[in-house]
Design a protein around this motif. Structure first.
Motif, short mmCIF file in Angstrom:
data_model
loop_
_atom_site.label_atom_id
_atom_site.label_comp_id
_atom_site.label_asym_id
_atom_site.label_seq_id
_atom_site.Cartn_x
_atom_site.Cartn_y
_atom_site.Cartn_z
N LYS A 16 0.87 -1.17 0.00
CA LYS A 16 0.00 0.00 0.00
C LYS A 16 0.91 1.23 0.00
N VAL A 17 0.89 1.99 -1.09
CA VAL A 17 1.84 3.10 -1.18
C VAL A 17 1.41 4.25 -0.28
N VAL A 19 1.94 8.42 0.44
CA VAL A 19 2.41 9.70 -0.09
C VAL A 19 3.34 10.33 0.94
N VAL A 26 5.93 9.42 -3.61
CA VAL A 26 5.50 8.40 -2.66
C VAL A 26 6.73 7.78 -2.02
N LYS A 219 3.33 18.44 -7.46
CA LYS A 219 3.10 17.83 -6.14
C LYS A 219 2.38 16.51 -6.28
N VAL A 220 2.53 15.70 -5.25
CA VAL A 220 1.82 14.42 -5.18
C VAL A 220 1.07 14.41 -3.86
N THR A 221 -0.24 14.23 -3.94
CA THR A 221 -1.06 14.34 -2.73
C THR A 221 -1.88 13.08 -2.52
N PRO A 223 -5.26 11.04 -2.23
CA PRO A 223 -6.60 11.23 -2.81
C PRO A 223 -7.60 11.55 -1.71
N SER A 224 -8.71 12.12 -2.07
CA SER A 224 -9.73 12.39 -1.05
C SER A 224 -10.18 11.04 -0.49
N ARG A 226 -12.52 8.35 1.36
CA ARG A 226 -13.93 8.05 1.48
C ARG A 226 -14.17 7.49 2.87
N GLU A 227 -15.17 8.02 3.54
CA GLU A 227 -15.49 7.52 4.87
C GLU A 227 -16.29 6.24 4.74
N GLY A 228 -15.97 5.27 5.59
CA GLY A 228 -16.79 4.08 5.64
C GLY A 228 -18.16 4.45 6.21
N GLY A 229 -19.19 3.72 5.85
CA GLY A 229 -20.53 4.05 6.29
C GLY A 229 -20.99 3.13 7.40
N MET B 133 -2.34 11.30 -6.02
CA MET B 133 -2.75 12.17 -7.11
C MET B 133 -1.56 13.05 -7.46
N SER B 288 -14.65 -0.51 4.22
CA SER B 288 -14.11 0.80 4.63
C SER B 288 -14.48 1.89 3.63
#
Lengths: 249, 317
Positions: A16-17, A19, A26, A219-221, A223-224, A226-229, B133, B288
């Motif tokens: 799992k990379v 950042v 990374v 730049k390398v950021t 990702p947004s 996602r919240e688990g539900g 990204m 998740s």
């Protein structure tokens, strides 16, 4: 028939990379590196063509830092005959890699160059097509089946709606998709034998290729995220939520 | 300078992802042209002219372009490249096949799979299966780009008034020819265009077992997808594959059935509006990212879901 296979050293498929905090890229320090999975498929296909008597020699090429020789050794252990390492510590973008490969092709005169369709690090999916363009060769991309005969290759390609078969003239560039084959694991005796196989070293300067990057990574950021539900207990509850809470059905 | 979108089409209709590509083009420059190179593709060219935001269509006709093979198509794009600052392709298998060849012939980089236009020379694209990204800036005079369809809204297909001009063909290098194709026949919507997708993973255990999720899909008007594991196991053909190396989708509703949620799969669907996960392993990573999860045996839950949709009279929209 002579084959050239290009192999890339990438962060292992299972890692799992992360950042880097300073957003420059990374984390690669102390991270397991392996051969790009699609390139393993390319090596496997070349080795099978060798075993079938279609190919007489397979040359494996990798480009980048010193440790790329480990990736070449893996290809040699799988059955390639010798290796070429284009050695540089500088960043290599797909256009530069394609230009370097084109020079190697000039020197080695293979009938087919086989590469993975994309590398799982930068996900570019460009090098094979670029190489074919630079050489003025035909290209059989995203191959799930390759049949070589009479100076042509029939390549079955994975396309959006299904499969497409094209007949391409040789020499050609072929890029591999997932279902082409299942790569072998190198056996211990073959790993030992591979240590004796030759790896030639050459630099981009010696090949006379300008490898200056055309793209600057600003730049390398992350990702947004996602919240688990929530978990629901029954399908009735699920259907209710989908219908009434979020209104998607 | 204007922006050129190279359309993917079947000579009569334009592939929907071209509409999203036009939106990305319009974010770069207001003057958007579309190249339609095909064989007897007049109808496709007219359709392209109706896309809102398209000011001009370059229509190139020739037998060599019938199947948009890269060897024949790339020289046409290159021949017209001089008038454009940017050349955009949809990031589907046609665009990915042709765009890098065009870039190499122009001696420029190609920027893959952009998801955002920051400025005329700066773009955001996912790397490492979307786990990072990258914001990249191009120093090339012509920017050759592929556009991730799910990241841009579709332009209106009707209402535009782009003029259709006949444009020059290029010499066919005669390197390749079309032999045949086997397209998956389905009454269901295409994956990348579907509003709802139901996907199965290794947990389905066989290709035949996909029948139960196909029934649910039909009640929802959904497309059916598969994880790489399911494709690797031979349950479904590769064109069903959702993920890093398959298709990237962002439907309103994505139902993942028996899919553990490897990062490579998440890369292909995590931008879906609502995600439902059905898996027997409550620790599965798919939960998740799921808005709604049910832990349990899919071979019981999916038929139950099918019945429930029936009971509640849910119909495809």
């Amino acid at each position: 028939m002579k084959l050239l296979v290009a192999v890339k050293r990438v962060i292992d498929y299972n890692i799992k990379v992360r950042v880097k905090g300073d957003e420059t890229g990374v984390e690669t320090a102390n991270v397991k590196m392996s051969m790009n999975p699609f390139d393993e498929i390319a090596v496997e296909e070349a080795v099978r063509l060798h075993e079938a008597g279609t190919a007489t020699e397979i040359v494996a090429v990798s480009m980048g830092v010193q440790q790329c020789q480990e990736t070449i050794r893996t290809a040699l252990a799988m059955g390639c005959d010798r290796g070429i390492h284009v050695k540089t510590d500088d960043e290599l973008q797909p256009l530069a890699v394609a230009k370097l490969l084109a020079k190697i092709v000039e020197q080695e005169s293979p009938d087919v160059v086989v590469l993975g369709k994309q590398a799982i690090d930068d996900d570019s999916n460009q090098t094979g097509q670029m190489l074919a363009g630079l050489l003025g060769w035909s290209q059989g991309t995203f191959a799930s089946e390759i049949a070589l005969a009479d100076g042509k290759a029939n390549v079955t390609r994975e396309i959006d709606g299904g499969l497409q078969t094209v007949a391409i003239n040789l020499p050609a560039v072929i890029t591999t998709d997932l279902r082409l084959n299942e790569p072998r694991y190198a056996s211990l005796p073959n790993i030992m034998k591979a240590k004796k196989k030759e790896i030639a070293e050459i630099t981009p300067e010696e090949l006379g290729v300008d490898i200056a990057p055309r793209l600057t990574t600003l730049k390398v950021t992350e990702p947004s995220q996602r919240e688990g539900g929530i978990k629901v207990e029954t399908v009735a509850e699920l259907v209710n939520k989908l219908k009434n809470e979020v209104g998607v059905i | 300078m204007a922006v050129l979108v190279v359309a993917d089409h079947d000579n009569s209709a334009i592939v929907p992802i071209v509409l999203n590509t036009v939106t990305a083009a319009a974010a770069i420059d207001a003057d958007v042209h579309v190249l339609v190179a095909g064989s007897n593709a007049g109808a496709a060219a007219v359709t392209a002219g109706k896309i809102v935001g398209v000011s001009k269509v370059l229509h190139v006709d020739g037998a060599a372009y019938e199947h948009q093979l890269a060897e024949a198509l790339a020289p046409v794009v290159v021949a017209h490249a001089g008038s454009y600052s940017h050349i955009l392709f949809p990031s589907n298998t046609t665009g990915k096949n042709v765009a890098p060849r065009v870039a190499a012939l122009l001696d420029v980089a190609q920027i893959s799979d952009i998801v955002e236009v920051v400025s005329a020379d700066t773009f955001v694209r996912p790397i490492y299966a979307g786990n990072a990204m990258a914001t990249v800036q191009s120093s090339d005079s012509v920017k050759v780009i592929t556009v991730r369809g799910t990241a841009f809204a579709a332009a209106e297909a009707e209402g535009g008034s782009g003029a259709v001009d006949t444009a020059n063909a290029a010499d066919d290098p005669g390197l390749s020819s079309f032999v045949g194709q086997e397209l998956t026949k389905s009454e269901r919507p295409e994956l990348t265009a579907a509003r709802v997708i139901v996907s199965g993973g290794r947990g389905m255990q066989s290709g035949e077992n996909f029948e139960i999720i196909e029934k649910v899909a039909d009640k929802l008007g959904a497309a059916v997808g598969a994880s790489r594991a399911a494709v690797d196991a031979g349950y479904k053909p590769n064109d069903y594959q959702v993920g890093q190396t398959g298709k990237v989708v962002a439907p309103e509703l994505y139902i993942a059935v028996g899919i553990s949620g490897a990062i490579q799969h998440l890369a292909g669907m995590k931008d879906s509006k609502v995600i439902v996960a059905i898996n027997k392993d409550e620790e599965a990573p798919i939960f998740s990212v799921a808005d709604y999860g049910i832990v349990g045996d899919l071979f019981k839950l999916i038929p139950d879901l099918d019945d429930e949709l029936e009971t509640q009279d849910i119909k495809p929209r």
